[in-house]
Each structure stands twice: as structure tokens, then as C-alpha cells.
Scaffold this motif. Structure first.
Motif, short mmCIF file in Angstrom:
data_model
loop_
_atom_site.label_atom_id
_atom_site.label_comp_id
_atom_site.label_asym_id
_atom_site.label_seq_id
_atom_site.Cartn_x
_atom_site.Cartn_y
_atom_site.Cartn_z
N GLY A 27 9.45 7.98 6.36
CA GLY A 27 9.10 6.84 7.19
C GLY A 27 7.86 6.08 6.76
O GLY A 27 7.59 4.98 7.27
N ARG A 28 7.10 6.63 5.79
CA ARG A 28 5.83 5.99 5.45
C ARG A 28 6.03 4.64 4.76
O ARG A 28 5.37 3.65 5.09
N LEU A 29 6.95 4.57 3.81
CA LEU A 29 7.19 3.30 3.14
C LEU A 29 7.80 2.27 4.08
O LEU A 29 7.49 1.08 4.02
N ASP A 30 8.68 2.74 4.97
CA ASP A 30 9.26 1.81 5.96
C ASP A 30 8.18 1.25 6.87
O ASP A 30 8.19 0.06 7.20
N GLN A 31 7.24 2.10 7.27
CA GLN A 31 6.14 1.65 8.11
C GLN A 31 5.29 0.61 7.37
O GLN A 31 4.88 -0.41 7.94
N ALA A 32 5.06 0.86 6.09
CA ALA A 32 4.28 -0.08 5.29
C ALA A 32 5.01 -1.42 5.17
O ALA A 32 4.40 -2.49 5.30
N ARG A 33 6.32 -1.38 4.95
CA ARG A 33 7.08 -2.63 4.83
C ARG A 33 7.06 -3.41 6.14
O ARG A 33 6.99 -4.65 6.14
N GLN A 34 7.13 -2.71 7.24
CA GLN A 34 7.05 -3.40 8.54
C GLN A 34 5.70 -4.07 8.73
O GLN A 34 5.61 -5.20 9.22
N ALA A 35 4.64 -3.38 8.31
CA ALA A 35 3.30 -3.95 8.44
C ALA A 35 3.12 -5.16 7.53
O ALA A 35 2.31 -6.05 7.81
N LEU A 36 3.90 -5.22 6.44
CA LEU A 36 3.80 -6.31 5.47
C LEU A 36 4.80 -7.43 5.75
O LEU A 36 4.90 -8.36 4.95
N ALA A 37 5.50 -7.34 6.86
CA ALA A 37 6.52 -8.34 7.18
C ALA A 37 5.92 -9.75 7.14
O ALA A 37 4.86 -10.00 7.71
N GLY A 38 6.63 -10.63 6.45
CA GLY A 38 6.15 -12.01 6.34
C GLY A 38 5.20 -12.23 5.20
O GLY A 38 4.80 -13.37 4.92
N ARG A 39 4.79 -11.17 4.50
CA ARG A 39 3.87 -11.29 3.37
C ARG A 39 4.64 -11.09 2.07
O ARG A 39 5.58 -10.29 2.01
N ARG A 40 4.22 -11.76 1.03
CA ARG A 40 4.83 -11.53 -0.28
C ARG A 40 4.11 -10.33 -0.90
O ARG A 40 2.89 -10.33 -1.09
N ALA A 41 4.89 -9.28 -1.21
CA ALA A 41 4.29 -8.04 -1.69
C ALA A 41 5.24 -7.33 -2.63
O ALA A 41 6.47 -7.52 -2.59
N ALA A 42 4.66 -6.48 -3.48
CA ALA A 42 5.43 -5.65 -4.40
C ALA A 42 4.94 -4.22 -4.27
O ALA A 42 3.75 -3.94 -4.41
N VAL A 43 5.87 -3.32 -3.98
CA VAL A 43 5.55 -1.91 -3.77
C VAL A 43 5.74 -1.16 -5.08
O VAL A 43 6.86 -1.07 -5.60
N GLY A 44 4.65 -0.63 -5.62
CA GLY A 44 4.74 0.14 -6.85
C GLY A 44 5.41 1.48 -6.61
O GLY A 44 5.53 1.95 -5.48
N PRO A 45 5.85 2.14 -7.69
CA PRO A 45 6.52 3.43 -7.53
C PRO A 45 5.57 4.53 -7.07
O PRO A 45 4.36 4.46 -7.29
N ALA A 46 6.13 5.54 -6.42
CA ALA A 46 5.35 6.72 -6.05
C ALA A 46 5.10 7.55 -7.31
O ALA A 46 6.05 7.88 -8.04
N VAL A 47 3.84 7.84 -7.56
CA VAL A 47 3.48 8.58 -8.77
C VAL A 47 2.43 9.63 -8.42
O VAL A 47 1.80 9.59 -7.36
N ALA A 48 2.24 10.56 -9.35
CA ALA A 48 1.14 11.52 -9.20
C ALA A 48 -0.18 10.77 -9.19
O ALA A 48 -0.31 9.71 -9.82
N ARG A 49 -1.17 11.31 -8.48
CA ARG A 49 -2.43 10.61 -8.28
C ARG A 49 -3.06 10.15 -9.60
O ARG A 49 -3.58 9.04 -9.71
N HIS A 50 -2.99 10.99 -10.64
CA HIS A 50 -3.64 10.63 -11.91
C HIS A 50 -2.89 9.52 -12.65
O HIS A 50 -3.39 9.00 -13.64
N ARG A 51 -1.71 9.15 -12.15
CA ARG A 51 -0.94 8.05 -12.77
C ARG A 51 -0.93 6.81 -11.88
O ARG A 51 -0.07 5.95 -12.00
N ALA A 52 -1.93 6.71 -11.02
CA ALA A 52 -1.99 5.58 -10.09
C ALA A 52 -2.02 4.24 -10.83
O ALA A 52 -1.50 3.23 -10.33
N ARG A 53 -2.60 4.21 -12.02
CA ARG A 53 -2.67 2.94 -12.75
C ARG A 53 -1.28 2.41 -13.07
O ARG A 53 -1.06 1.19 -13.06
N LEU A 54 -0.33 3.29 -13.38
CA LEU A 54 1.03 2.82 -13.67
C LEU A 54 1.62 2.10 -12.46
O LEU A 54 2.20 1.02 -12.58
N SER A 55 1.46 2.70 -11.28
CA SER A 55 1.97 2.08 -10.06
C SER A 55 1.28 0.74 -9.82
O SER A 55 1.91 -0.25 -9.42
N TYR A 56 -0.02 0.72 -10.08
CA TYR A 56 -0.78 -0.53 -9.93
C TYR A 56 -0.29 -1.61 -10.88
O TYR A 56 -0.05 -2.77 -10.48
#
Length: 436
Positions: A276-305
Motif C-alpha cells: 500500500g505504500r506506493l499506492d498511498q504515495a500516488r494518491q498524495a501526488l494526484a494532479g502532479r506530474r511525477a515519475a516514481v523510480g524503481p525500488a532499490v537497495a539503499r546503496h543503489r538509491a542513485r539509480l532510482s534517482y
């Protein structure tokens, strides 16, 4: 805010000196009484005057009493030092997680108790242990009478006369309001400064997570601890059009932290695979233009960014469909082929060069047929159905294409490159824009 007690209550200028001297003589008794009152009030709030915070408040009470009794005697005395004490107390209230109303209530209660004490002293000195003695009260007795008037007495050793008490009351309650105002300013200043500090800490944390070289674990842990952010095992970075990082982080919740990097908000969502976490985030972003990066291990956060950042740029160019919030995982092929602006166009120009010399209609027809043939893995009948034409027509066109491309049509790698080129250039024509 007033600079002196005289600004709060101009009537103080008319008080005889004996009144101020009398109040100074009550200083010690007022300390004891008001501290007792404040202790009781603090107990009702579940707090005490022990510890650093309590000692600070006790000092504030004594300072407030001292300043008031001195200011009655010298009404033009500056109040700034005492206001500074209560400004600091207001800051402390915020840091300790209390409401500024609690400190205001203590000030109001203390002012009322001072007033009650002065009235008791004036009305029944014996009930409070007699009039204080000493040189200051001796002067009060000497100056008690007002020569040359038939008016009622303005004060004796018992304390100020009623008319003087009313002047003192106006000064007292105005003084309490002034100190409460200083405390409120301190509270708000601390709130503002803390918010700025938190924004700085969160920006540093997000920047560390997405920087090109992963930080040392101890550095990241120190930054997370300073920002009071439990380090998650996995993260997803969301890029959002706009600059309202704090507002977005609060709206998404779930421990999200955000800051502005470049021209957009970069929001780090911890443990994005939590149901439910990603769904909650998408609801909070409703009406905004956004791109959700992939879920990755913490040390690979730059890839998601990096993926979310590029996806947001492509999304703003209209390359990722109409949905305001897109997921990078749903557009990986587009991200791959459009990662470097102009690269897909160069690939198409190079790989589809055999079609370049044909007439536009022929070029378009052959490109369409080749694209369908590659997608259908050489199934002529299926290609014909897709193109709404006869299978024999498809075979004829494929003979033309084999003459143009030769062995490349039988090479798996070459076919993959052709498919990618035709994906970005379905008509096979020249297009030198860098939009992709």
C-alpha cells in the motif's frame, strides 16, 4: 513591544516613591509565593521545576518579579533584558515539545497571584505576618502621607492605597502580556529556525543518498540520525514537478523525506515495497506530474534517482503517456532508448540508412512492414493481418527489404538494433530532433 513599564501604564509616573519602595520590600515574599504557585501549575501540566528546563523557568519567575518591583519604583527602566529571558524560555518550550500556551497560562496565573498578594498586604497585613521591616519599608512609612491634600491616604506601611493598587494592576497585567508576547516570539523563532535546520538536514541526507559515489556507511548513518530518519533497507526516489518539498513529504507520509535538487522535488520513499505504500504515495501526488523510480537497495538509491529524473523530463516532453504519475518500471525500454538525447535518432539514421534513398511512400511502407515482421518474429500471415494486407504483399516487400539489408535480417543482434531504431522512427524517415 513596550520598552519600559511606563509605556504599558503611564499612571506609574504619578505613584509616590513610597509605593515602589514598599514593593521592593516584598521582593523575597513574592519570590516564595509565586514560585509556589508556578510549581503547582506545572504539576497540573505534568511538569516540574527540576532539571535544566525547570531551573530556567524558576529563573524566569524570579527575573520577572525582580524586574516588575524595580520597574514600579523606576517605571522608565528598560524591559528588554527580561523580555530576552522570556524569549529564550519560549524557544525552550518549543524544543521541549510543549505549547506556548502553557507558558502564557503560567504568566497569567503568576500575575493574578501577585495582584492577590498585594491586595492581601494592603487589606490585612497581620494575616501575612506583618508589614516587612527594614530601611526600604521605613522610607515607605516616612513618605506615606501626602502633604497639602485632603484626599484619602495613598499608602501606609500596610501597602499602596486602593487608587495606587489599580495603577499597579494595569501595569502588572500589561507586563505579563508583554512577557507572554516575548515568549511567543521565541517559540515561533525556534519553530522557524528548527524548520530551516530540518530542511538543511534532510537536504544533506537526500543528497548523500543520490550522490554519484555512495557515502561511507558511518557518514550516512550520522546524517540519518541527525535528520531523525531510520535508515531503510530499500528506497524509491520519486521526482516531482515543483519545488514544495516539505509539503509533498508531509502529504506522502510514511517517513518520506524530500528536497529540491535541480528543477524538481526529489522525494525518497523508504521501504517502497511495503503493501500500500506506493499506492498511498500516488494518491498524495494526484494532479502532479511525477515519475516514481524503481525500488532499490539503499546503496543503489542513485539509480532510482537517475531513472526518475530522466523519466520526469521525458514525461514533460509527452513521451510517457497521459498519466500524471508514471512508474519507471513501466517505461524501461523508453528510458533505455531515450536516455541520451539524440542517441536514438542517431541510431535510427545509421541503422535505417538503406531506406534513406527511397521515395517517402515506399520508405514508409517498407519500414512499417519490417517493423511488423520483427515484432511478429517473421510470421508473415500475422504481419499481413496487422497491416490489413495480403500475405503475398508482405512476402514481396520482405524480398525488397532483404535486398536492402542483406544478412542483417538473419542476425539476432542486428534485428534487435533494427527493432529499436524502428521503435523510435516507425516511418524510417529522417528526424534529427533531440526530443527522445
Amino acid at each position: 513591544m513596550s520598552d519600559a513599564l511606563l509605556d504599558i501604564e503611564p499612571g506609574l509616573a504619578g505613584l509616590p516613591p513610597a509605593v515602589g519602595d514598599h514593593l521592593r520590600g516584598l521582593r523575597g515574599a513574592l519570590h516564595l509565593r509565586i514560585l509556589g504557585t508556578v510549581r503547582a501549575a506545572m504539576r497540573e501540566q505534568g511538569r516540574s521545576l527540576t532539571g535544566a528546563q525547570g531551573q530556567g523557568l524558576a529563573l524566569g519567575v524570579r527575573t520577572a518579579v525582580d524586574t516588575f518591583v524595580d520597574a514600579v519604583a523606576e517605571p522608565d527602566r528598560a524591559l528588554a533584558p527580561t523580555r530576552a529571558v522570556f524569549h529564550t524560555l519560549g524557544r525552550t518550550e518549543y524544543r521541549e515539545g510543549h505549547r506556548v500556551d502553557a507558558l502564557r497560562a503560567v504568566l497569567t496565573l503568576g500575575a493574578r497571584d501577585i495582584w492577590a498578594f498585594l491586595v492581601e498586604q494592603a487589606a490585612a497585613p497581620a494575616a501575612t505576618g506583618g508589614t516587612p521591616t527594614g530601611p526600604e519599608t521605613g522610607r515607605a512609612g516616612t513618605d506615606a502621607g501626602r502633604a497639602g491634600t485632603d484626599a484619602a491616604p495613598t499608602g501606609t506601611d500596610a501597602g499602596p492605597a486602593p487608587a495606587d493598587l489599580y495603577v499597579i494592576a494595569g501595569a502588572l497585567f500589561g507586563y505579563a502580556d508583554a512577557l507572554a508576547g516575548a515568549a511567543a516570539e521565541g517559540f515561533l523563532d525556534e519553530q522557524r529556525d528548527t524548520a530551516q535546520d530540518w530542511a538543511t538536514l534532510r537536504r544533506r541526507l537526500v543528497t548523500l543518498l543520490v550522490q554519484p559515489d555512495p557515502p561511507a556507511e558511518e557518514v550516512l548513518r550520522a546524517a540519518a540520525e541527525a535528520a531523525r530518519w531510520p535508515l531503510p533497507a530499500t528506497v524509491a526516489v520519486v521526482s516531482v514537478h515543483g519545488t514544495d518539498a516539505e509539503h509533498l513529504a508531509r502529504g506522502v507520509g510514511a517517513g518520506a523525506v524530500a528536497t529540491v535538487i535541480g528543477d524538481a522535488v526529489r522525494l525518497v520513499l523508504p521501504e517502497p515495497r511495503t503493501p500500500g505504500r506506493l499506492d498511498q504515495a500516488r494518491q498524495a501526488l494526484a494532479g502532479r506530474r511525477a515519475a516514481v523510480g524503481p525500488a532499490v537497495a539503499r546503496h543503489r538509491a542513485r539509480l532510482s534517482y537517475r531513472l526518475s529524473r530522466r523519466a520526469l523530463t521525458l514525461h514533460q516532453q509527452g513521451a510517457l503517456g497521459p498519466d500524471p504519475v508514471v512508474s519507471c518500471d513501466d517505461h524501461l525500454l523508453t528510458l533505455l532508448t531515450a536516455w541520451e538525447p539524440g542517441l536514438a535518432g542517431h541510431l535510427a539514421d545509421t541503422v535505417l540508412a538503406p531506406l534513406a534513398g527511397l521515395r517517402p511512400t515506399t520508405r514508409r511502407t517498407l519500414a512499417e512492414t519490417l517493423h511488423g515482421w520483427l515484432r511478429r518474429q517473421g510470421q508473415v500471415v500475422a504481419v499481413a493481418e496487422d497491416l490489413h494486407t495480403h500475405p503475398q504483399t508482405v512476402r514481396y516487400r520482405m524480398r525488397q527489404l532483404r535486398a536492402l539489408f542483406g544478412p542483417a535480417l538473419d542476425d539476432p543482434d542486428a534485428r534487435l538494433v533494427l527493432a529499436l531504431a524502428l521503435r523510435s522512427r516507425p516511418t524510417g524517415g529522417a528526424d534529427h530532433s533531440d526530443a527522445g
